[in-house]
Design an enzyme around this catalytic site. Structure first.
Site, PDB file in Angstrom:
ATOM      1  N   GLU A 217      88.080  29.761  46.868  1.00  0.00           N
ATOM      2  CA  GLU A 217      89.788  29.582  46.103  1.00  0.00           C
ATOM      3  C   GLU A 217      90.704  28.534  46.931  1.00  0.00           C
ATOM      4  O   GLU A 217      90.433  29.720  47.983  1.00  0.00           O
ATOM      5  CB  GLU A 217      90.179  30.921  46.335  1.00  0.00           C
ATOM      6  CG  GLU A 217      91.359  30.738  44.762  1.00  0.00           C
ATOM      7  CD  GLU A 217      91.247  31.900  44.232  1.00  0.00           C
ATOM      8  OE1 GLU A 217      91.041  33.348  44.169  1.00  0.00           O
ATOM      9  OE2 GLU A 217      92.596  32.072  43.327  1.00  0.00           O
TER      10      GLU A 217
ATOM     11  N   ASN B 137      94.780  27.230  41.942  1.00  0.00           N
ATOM     12  CA  ASN B 137      94.723  27.788  41.321  1.00  0.00           C
ATOM     13  C   ASN B 137      96.283  26.450  39.691  1.00  0.00           C
ATOM     14  O   ASN B 137      97.428  26.257  41.409  1.00  0.00           O
ATOM     15  CB  ASN B 137      96.026  28.873  41.405  1.00  0.00           C
ATOM     16  CG  ASN B 137      94.752  29.947  42.010  1.00  0.00           C
ATOM     17  OD1 ASN B 137      94.878  31.379  41.717  1.00  0.00           O
ATOM     18  ND2 ASN B 137      94.561  30.364  43.592  1.00  0.00           N
TER      19      ASN B 137
ATOM     20  N   GLU C 282      92.059  27.917  37.924  1.00  0.00           N
ATOM     21  CA  GLU C 282      92.430  28.901  38.007  1.00  0.00           C
ATOM     22  C   GLU C 282      93.561  29.312  37.283  1.00  0.00           C
ATOM     23  O   GLU C 282      94.557  29.093  37.471  1.00  0.00           O
ATOM     24  CB  GLU C 282      91.802  30.154  38.396  1.00  0.00           C
ATOM     25  CG  GLU C 282      90.759  29.930  39.783  1.00  0.00           C
ATOM     26  CD  GLU C 282      90.539  31.298  40.472  1.00  0.00           C
ATOM     27  OE1 GLU C 282      91.626  32.022  40.667  1.00  0.00           O
ATOM     28  OE2 GLU C 282      89.534  30.635  41.731  1.00  0.00           O
TER      29      GLU C 282
ATOM     30  N   ASP D 115      91.959  33.811  35.579  1.00  0.00           N
ATOM     31  CA  ASP D 115      92.823  34.578  36.667  1.00  0.00           C
ATOM     32  C   ASP D 115      92.886  36.121  36.055  1.00  0.00           C
ATOM     33  O   ASP D 115      93.703  36.468  35.247  1.00  0.00           O
ATOM     34  CB  ASP D 115      93.355  33.772  37.546  1.00  0.00           C
ATOM     35  CG  ASP D 115      93.125  34.319  38.897  1.00  0.00           C
ATOM     36  OD1 ASP D 115      92.179  35.177  39.005  1.00  0.00           O
ATOM     37  OD2 ASP D 115      94.020  33.671  39.576  1.00  0.00           O
TER      38      ASP D 115
ATOM     39  N   GLU E  73      87.633  40.233  42.198  1.00  0.00           N
ATOM     40  CA  GLU E  73      88.332  39.929  42.936  1.00  0.00           C
ATOM     41  C   GLU E  73      88.433  41.376  44.234  1.00  0.00           C
ATOM     42  O   GLU E  73      88.355  42.324  43.077  1.00  0.00           O
ATOM     43  CB  GLU E  73      89.415  38.998  42.326  1.00  0.00           C
ATOM     44  CG  GLU E  73      89.421  37.840  41.592  1.00  0.00           C
ATOM     45  CD  GLU E  73      91.034  37.877  41.900  1.00  0.00           C
ATOM     46  OE1 GLU E  73      91.238  37.029  42.256  1.00  0.00           O
ATOM     47  OE2 GLU E  73      91.466  37.826  40.460  1.00  0.00           O
TER      48      GLU E  73
HETATM   49  P1  C2E Z   1      95.436  34.683  42.927  1.00  0.00           P
HETATM   50  O1  C2E Z   1      94.857  33.278  42.454  1.00  0.00           O
HETATM   51  O2  C2E Z   1      95.009  36.266  41.835  1.00  0.00           O
HETATM   52  O3  C2E Z   1      94.590  35.177  44.483  1.00  0.00           O
HETATM   53  C1  C2E Z   1      94.442  35.940  44.856  1.00  0.00           C
HETATM   54  C2  C2E Z   1      94.759  36.849  45.679  1.00  0.00           C
HETATM   55  O4  C2E Z   1      94.097  37.978  46.421  1.00  0.00           O
HETATM   56  C3  C2E Z   1      95.049  35.901  46.658  1.00  0.00           C
HETATM   57  O5  C2E Z   1      96.633  35.961  47.568  1.00  0.00           O
HETATM   58  C4  C2E Z   1      94.325  36.618  48.281  1.00  0.00           C
HETATM   59  O6  C2E Z   1      94.879  36.458  49.444  1.00  0.00           O
HETATM   60  C5  C2E Z   1      94.285  37.571  48.024  1.00  0.00           C
HETATM   61  N1  C2E Z   1      92.940  38.747  48.150  1.00  0.00           N
HETATM   62  C6  C2E Z   1      92.003  38.211  48.443  1.00  0.00           C
HETATM   63  N2  C2E Z   1      90.835  38.872  48.901  1.00  0.00           N
HETATM   64  C7  C2E Z   1      91.951  40.274  48.823  1.00  0.00           C
HETATM   65  C8  C2E Z   1      91.221  41.422  49.004  1.00  0.00           C
HETATM   66  O7  C2E Z   1      89.497  41.753  49.803  1.00  0.00           O
HETATM   67  N3  C2E Z   1      91.816  42.191  49.200  1.00  0.00           N
HETATM   68  C9  C2E Z   1      93.527  42.386  48.407  1.00  0.00           C
HETATM   69  N4  C2E Z   1      94.601  43.115  48.875  1.00  0.00           N
HETATM   70  N5  C2E Z   1      94.075  40.708  48.156  1.00  0.00           N
HETATM   71  C10 C2E Z   1      92.976  39.762  48.351  1.00  0.00           C
HETATM   72  P2  C2E Z   1      97.805  35.235  47.913  1.00  0.00           P
HETATM   73  O8  C2E Z   1      96.506  34.205  48.862  1.00  0.00           O
HETATM   74  O9  C2E Z   1      99.336  35.832  48.771  1.00  0.00           O
HETATM   75  O10 C2E Z   1      98.006  34.601  46.070  1.00  0.00           O
HETATM   76  C11 C2E Z   1      99.029  35.355  45.957  1.00  0.00           C
HETATM   77  C12 C2E Z   1      98.867  34.672  44.968  1.00  0.00           C
HETATM   78  O11 C2E Z   1      99.706  33.565  44.381  1.00  0.00           O
HETATM   79  C13 C2E Z   1      98.086  33.800  44.389  1.00  0.00           C
HETATM   80  O12 C2E Z   1      96.758  35.348  43.724  1.00  0.00           O
HETATM   81  C14 C2E Z   1      98.144  33.035  42.843  1.00  0.00           C
HETATM   82  O13 C2E Z   1      98.097  33.413  42.128  1.00  0.00           O
HETATM   83  C15 C2E Z   1      99.207  32.501  43.693  1.00  0.00           C
HETATM   84  N6  C2E Z   1      99.065  31.206  44.514  1.00  0.00           N
HETATM   85  C16 C2E Z   1      97.902  30.831  45.850  1.00  0.00           C
HETATM   86  N7  C2E Z   1      99.042  29.477  46.540  1.00  0.00           N
HETATM   87  C17 C2E Z   1      98.756  29.131  44.850  1.00  0.00           C
HETATM   88  C18 C2E Z   1      99.195  27.802  44.296  1.00  0.00           C
HETATM   89  O14 C2E Z   1      98.444  26.549  45.471  1.00  0.00           O
HETATM   90  N8  C2E Z   1      99.092  27.131  43.205  1.00  0.00           N
HETATM   91  C19 C2E Z   1      99.499  28.337  42.635  1.00  0.00           C
HETATM   92  N9  C2E Z   1      99.921  27.026  41.490  1.00  0.00           N
HETATM   93  N10 C2E Z   1      99.501  29.581  42.607  1.00  0.00           N
HETATM   94  C20 C2E Z   1      99.208  30.155  44.069  1.00  0.00           C
HETATM   95 MG    MG Z   2      93.168  32.594  41.982  1.00  0.00          MG
HETATM   96 MG    MG Z   3      93.661  36.187  41.012  1.00  0.00          MG
HETATM   97 MG    MG Z   4      97.133  37.276  41.100  1.00  0.00          MG
END
Ligand code: C2E
Ligand code: MG
Ligand code: MG
Ligand code: MG
Length: 283
Positions: A59, A114, A146, A176, A233
């Site tokens: 991802e 995403n 996603e 997602d 996830e």
């Molecule tokens: P998401 O798409 O649901 O991504 C998964 C989030 O859960 C990511 O946070 C990831 O670092 C975190 N995660 C993964 N495994 C674990 C785990 O075992 N435990 C915990 N506590 N967390 C875990 P992140 O990177 O902070 O991203 C947060 C949200 O921001 C993402 O949720 C997504 O909705 C958005 N996002 C991130 N990058 C992009 C992007 O390039 N474009 C868009 N539109 N949204 C993005």
């Molecule tokens: Mg995602």
């Molecule tokens: Mg997610």
């Molecule tokens: Mg999310």
């Protein structure tokens, strides 16, 4: 006196709000600059086959470190990018860099990306994605987008049109954060998803909470019936992974298998995955 302290509180409160608004504006301005300068980077988190622990895809997650603000979490800058109309250019930048990096990875691995709710009401989104894949030479059949249920609610017809056009060239679509927000089973009838990602809220309590277990099992049964792949996830513990395998869940993602890392470090994951060593590394 009471009156004065009451008024004082109101003043403090509005000052806090003013500070918060200022901070958002500061982040917005810095982010605009960073996007134009190409300074937002894709990181990649492994998605694994829960049985073999081999990586099946990654991802893409946006990362940004500003000179003054430091590292700003995606949960902070993505919503601001959305609200302030920066998400389009940010998204294009991150997808281009991600596709350039992932181009040379083994061809059987997919890359997921995403899309924010506001991108699903803008028909340019689909065109930009296709143009970016074309320019980077990344096979669309290896890309998965996603989207969340929130993203489908604003303008379902518009979202469907975008998704249909992407699907035509082989891009797959994942729902997602399933199970949070405005979940509606009706959506699963109207919309065809290739994959469903079960939100980590269910996983964190899977070992000590019967409802979560039943919900996950029901979602897995539903996905099987509907022909959807599943990824759970937020897997952080070995016992959670084992439990999910017992339930018959095929795909997993979480800190147990690997945190999101930059393109260079991703090559390390790939080496470990081929040696079958992700399990060892995770402990
Ligand atoms: P998401 O798409 O649901 O991504 C998964 C989030 O859960 C990511 O946070 C990831 O670092 C975190 N995660 C993964 N495994 C674990 C785990 O075992 N435990 C915990 N506590 N967390 C875990 P992140 O990177 O902070 O991203 C947060 C949200 O921001 C993402 O949720 C997504 O909705 C958005 N996002 C991130 N990058 C992009 C992007 O390039 N474009 C868009 N539109 N949204 C993005
Ligand atoms: Mg995602
Ligand atoms: Mg997610
Ligand atoms: Mg999310």
């Amino acid at each position: 006196h009471a009156k004065r302290s009451g008024r004082g509180r109101v003043v403090v409160y509005s000052r806090e709000m003013e500070e918060a608004a200022k901070r958002v504006t500061r982040i917005e301005q810095a982010l605009r600059r960073a996007v134009s300068a190409g300074e937002v980077e894709p990181h990649f988190q492994p998605i694994v086959d829960l049985r073999t622990r081999r990586i099946i895809g990654f991802e893409t997650l946006a990362r940004w470190t500003d000179g003054d603000l430091g590292s700003v979490p995606a949960t902070v800058f993505i919503p601001i990018a959305e609200e302030r109309g920066i998400i389009g250019p940010l998204s294009q930048l991150v997808l281009r860099k991600a596709a350039e990096a992932a181009r040379s990875w083994p061809k059987d691995l997919f890359l997921s990306f995403n899309l924010s709710p506001s991108q699903l009401v803008d028909q340019n989104t689909g065109l930009h994605i296709l143009a970016t894949l074309d320019r980077t030479g990344f096979d669309p059949r290896r890309l998965e987008i996603e989207i969340t249920e929130t993203g489908l609610m604003n303008d379902p017809a518009s979202a469907e049109k975008i998704v249909e056009n992407l699907r035509r060239v082989g891009i797959r679509v994942a729902l997602d954060d399933f199970g949070t927000g405005q979940s509606s089973l009706g959506r699963l009838r109207e919309f065809h998803f290739d994959k469903l990602k079960i939100d980590r809220a269910f996983v964190s309590s899977i070992l000590d909470d019967r409802p979560s277990e039943h919900i996950i099992r029901a979602i897995l049964a539903m996905c099987e019936g509907l022909g959807m792949d599943v990824v759970t996830e937020g897997i952080e513990q070995e016992a959670q992974a084992e439990r999910l395998v017992q339930f018959g869940c095929a795909g997993g993602q979480g800190f147990l298998f690997g945190r999101p890392v930059d393109a260079d470090a991703t090559l390390g994951y790939l080496r470990d995955s081929f040696r079958g060593a992700l399990r060892v590394k995770a402990i």
